[in-house]
Design an enzyme around this catalytic site. Structure first.
Site, PDB file in Angstrom:
ATOM      1  N   MET A   2       4.784  -0.057   6.335  1.00  0.00           N
ATOM      2  CA  MET A   2       4.824  -1.063   5.266  1.00  0.00           C
ATOM      3  C   MET A   2       6.177  -1.040   4.593  1.00  0.00           C
ATOM      4  SD  MET A   2       1.133  -1.189   3.603  1.00  0.00           S
ATOM      5  CE  MET A   2      -0.302  -1.413   4.640  1.00  0.00           C
ATOM      6  N   GLU A  22       0.815  -1.222   0.000  1.00  0.00           N
ATOM      7  CA  GLU A  22       0.000   0.000   0.000  1.00  0.00           C
ATOM      8  C   GLU A  22       0.852   1.279   0.000  1.00  0.00           C
ATOM      9  OE1 GLU A  22      -3.244   1.138  -0.178  1.00  0.00           O
ATOM     10  OE2 GLU A  22      -3.682  -0.862  -0.929  1.00  0.00           O
ATOM     11  N   GLN A  81      23.102   0.359  -4.956  1.00  0.00           N
ATOM     12  CA  GLN A  81      22.743   0.874  -3.630  1.00  0.00           C
ATOM     13  C   GLN A  81      22.781  -0.211  -2.556  1.00  0.00           C
ATOM     14  OE1 GLN A  81      18.760   2.130  -5.085  1.00  0.00           O
ATOM     15  NE2 GLN A  81      18.026   1.480  -3.095  1.00  0.00           N
ATOM     16  N   SER A 110       8.668  -3.718   1.753  1.00  0.00           N
ATOM     17  CA  SER A 110       8.861  -5.005   1.074  1.00  0.00           C
ATOM     18  C   SER A 110       9.650  -5.947   1.963  1.00  0.00           C
ATOM     19  CB  SER A 110       9.611  -4.793  -0.243  1.00  0.00           C
ATOM     20  OG  SER A 110       8.978  -3.789  -1.012  1.00  0.00           O
ATOM     21  N   HIS A 153       3.662   1.805  -1.727  1.00  0.00           N
ATOM     22  CA  HIS A 153       3.921   2.082  -3.145  1.00  0.00           C
ATOM     23  C   HIS A 153       2.649   2.578  -3.841  1.00  0.00           C
ATOM     24  CE1 HIS A 153       6.991  -1.238  -2.408  1.00  0.00           C
ATOM     25  NE2 HIS A 153       7.748  -0.253  -2.832  1.00  0.00           N
ATOM     26  N   ASP A 185      11.492   6.614   3.940  1.00  0.00           N
ATOM     27  CA  ASP A 185      12.919   6.743   3.647  1.00  0.00           C
ATOM     28  C   ASP A 185      13.270   8.230   3.711  1.00  0.00           C
ATOM     29  OD1 ASP A 185      13.646   3.829   2.564  1.00  0.00           O
ATOM     30  OD2 ASP A 185      11.658   4.372   1.864  1.00  0.00           O
TER      31      ASP A 185
HETATM   32  P1  AMP Z   1      11.179   0.851  -2.330  1.00  0.00           P
HETATM   33  O1  AMP Z   1      10.499  -0.026  -3.353  1.00  0.00           O
HETATM   34  O2  AMP Z   1      11.216   0.244  -0.969  1.00  0.00           O
HETATM   35  O3  AMP Z   1      12.491   1.398  -2.814  1.00  0.00           O
HETATM   36  O4  AMP Z   1      10.230   2.111  -2.162  1.00  0.00           O
HETATM   37  C1  AMP Z   1       9.831   2.886  -3.270  1.00  0.00           C
HETATM   38  C2  AMP Z   1       9.191   4.149  -2.790  1.00  0.00           C
HETATM   39  O5  AMP Z   1       8.072   3.839  -1.956  1.00  0.00           O
HETATM   40  C3  AMP Z   1      10.141   5.005  -1.930  1.00  0.00           C
HETATM   41  O6  AMP Z   1       9.938   6.377  -2.229  1.00  0.00           O
HETATM   42  C4  AMP Z   1       9.696   4.684  -0.535  1.00  0.00           C
HETATM   43  O7  AMP Z   1       9.945   5.719   0.395  1.00  0.00           O
HETATM   44  C5  AMP Z   1       8.209   4.504  -0.735  1.00  0.00           C
HETATM   45  N1  AMP Z   1       7.666   3.709   0.364  1.00  0.00           N
HETATM   46  C6  AMP Z   1       8.094   2.495   0.788  1.00  0.00           C
HETATM   47  N2  AMP Z   1       7.385   2.101   1.872  1.00  0.00           N
HETATM   48  C7  AMP Z   1       6.495   3.094   2.126  1.00  0.00           C
HETATM   49  C8  AMP Z   1       5.480   3.305   3.128  1.00  0.00           C
HETATM   50  N3  AMP Z   1       5.224   2.397   4.071  1.00  0.00           N
HETATM   51  N4  AMP Z   1       4.777   4.447   3.079  1.00  0.00           N
HETATM   52  C9  AMP Z   1       5.018   5.384   2.134  1.00  0.00           C
HETATM   53  N5  AMP Z   1       5.948   5.248   1.175  1.00  0.00           N
HETATM   54  C10 AMP Z   1       6.678   4.123   1.168  1.00  0.00           C
END
Ligand code: AMP
Length: 272
Positions: free
Chosen positions: A175, A26, A52, A177, A28, A141
């Site tokens: 939330m 959710e 990274q 991954s 994403h 993040d």
């Molecule tokens: P990631 O796939 O983990 O690199 O995340 C991709 C984008 O989704 C990044 O900008 C994260 O900050 C954002 N994101 C990941 N988890 C959350 C969350 N629980 N709430 C809001 N944004 C998120």
């Protein structure tokens, strides 16, 4: 990708980019929804960026489900899912990196020294490939947001970063991954992060102004959970990410904590 985005811009559409590493939840989807509401063309990039990840980190095991991700993005009316292979993104003799100084030294940058260089480099590349006017990032993040905001300013990217709020499970766990790495017991234990952050926030509301005292309280609260192993607990200026002795302006309370093989991060911004 660039031709499509450029054509859309020329036709008057605002291009919005949501950079991700896939395995959607959710959090994403909330970024995609915001982009969809504000942009004529929504591009979601899905790329597990090797630069990274540090040695010994979870690059090889990072969770993935491309078919499910495509279905979820389609359900949010995303226009383009951009999912290149690593070999398409990085030439074999790739030699250019974006290094954002100072703000990358603390917090996650201290325990993951090459992480933000990899992040800034790939986001710069994604900006050049996808040509967005707006880019959507989650505040989970937080340091990443500040790093990309700094890069946009310093390198004059014509991109507006849109900060998006943290999406949480019912028990407050942010939330991620990486939550898929948690056992049922670790997943329950992870709720200590949000509870501890809220407790520290309340102490500031009650008038505590000593940053180090807040950090000690936050760490002690997290360590009441036996499955939690603290990587860092920090109370820093919300803009510079420098340690805050006295909490007199907006403060970021940020934590990184291991539960089993998952390293989870969370944060709370307290307005000064
Ligand atoms: P990631 O796939 O983990 O690199 O995340 C991709 C984008 O989704 C990044 O900008 C994260 O900050 C954002 N994101 C990941 N988890 C959350 C969350 N629980 N709430 C809001 N944004 C998120």
């Amino acid at each position: 990708m660039r031709e499509e985005a450029t054509a859309a811009s020329r036709a008057g559409a605002i291009v919005g980019l949501v950079p991700t590493m896939g395995y959607f939840h959710e959090g994403h989807l909330s970024l995609m929804r915001k982009a969809r509401a504000e942009c004529g063309m929504v591009v979601v990039s899905l790329f597990v960026n090797p630069t990274q990840f540090g040695p010994g980190e979870d690059l090889a095991n990072y969770p993935k489900d491309f078919a499910r991700d495509c279905a979820l993005a389609a359900a949010e009316s995303v226009d383009v899912m951009f999912a290149p292979e690593a070999g398409e993104v990085y030439a074999g003799d790739h030699a250019t990196f974006v290094n954002v100084e100072r703000i990358t030294a603390s917090l996650c940058g201290a325990s993951r020294p090459s992480h933000f260089c990899g992040v800034a480099t790939v986001v710069a590349k994604l900006f050049n490939i996808c040509r967005p006017r707006r880019a959507y990032f989650g505040m989970k993040d937080y340091q990443q947001v500040r790093v990309i905001e700094t890069m946009i300013r310093d390198l004059n990217f014509a991109v507006e970063l849109v900060r998006c709020p943290i999406v949480r499970e019912n028990d407050g766990v942010a939330m991620s991954s990486r939550n898929s790495y948690l056992s049922a017991e670790e997943r329950r234990a992870a709720a200590i992060l949000r509870r501890s952050l809220i407790g520290a926030g309340k102490a500031i509301e009650r008038g505590e102004r000593d940053g180090a005292a807040i950090a000690r309280q936050l760490r002690a609260s997290i360590e009441t959970e036996p499955l939690a192993s603290v990587d860092y607990v920090a109370v820093v200026d919300a803009d510079s990410l420098e340690p805050l002795g006295r909490i007199e302006r907006a403060a970021l309370l940020a934590v990184a904590v291991r539960f089993g093989r998952a390293r989870l991060i969370d944060n709370l911004v307290v307005e000064g």
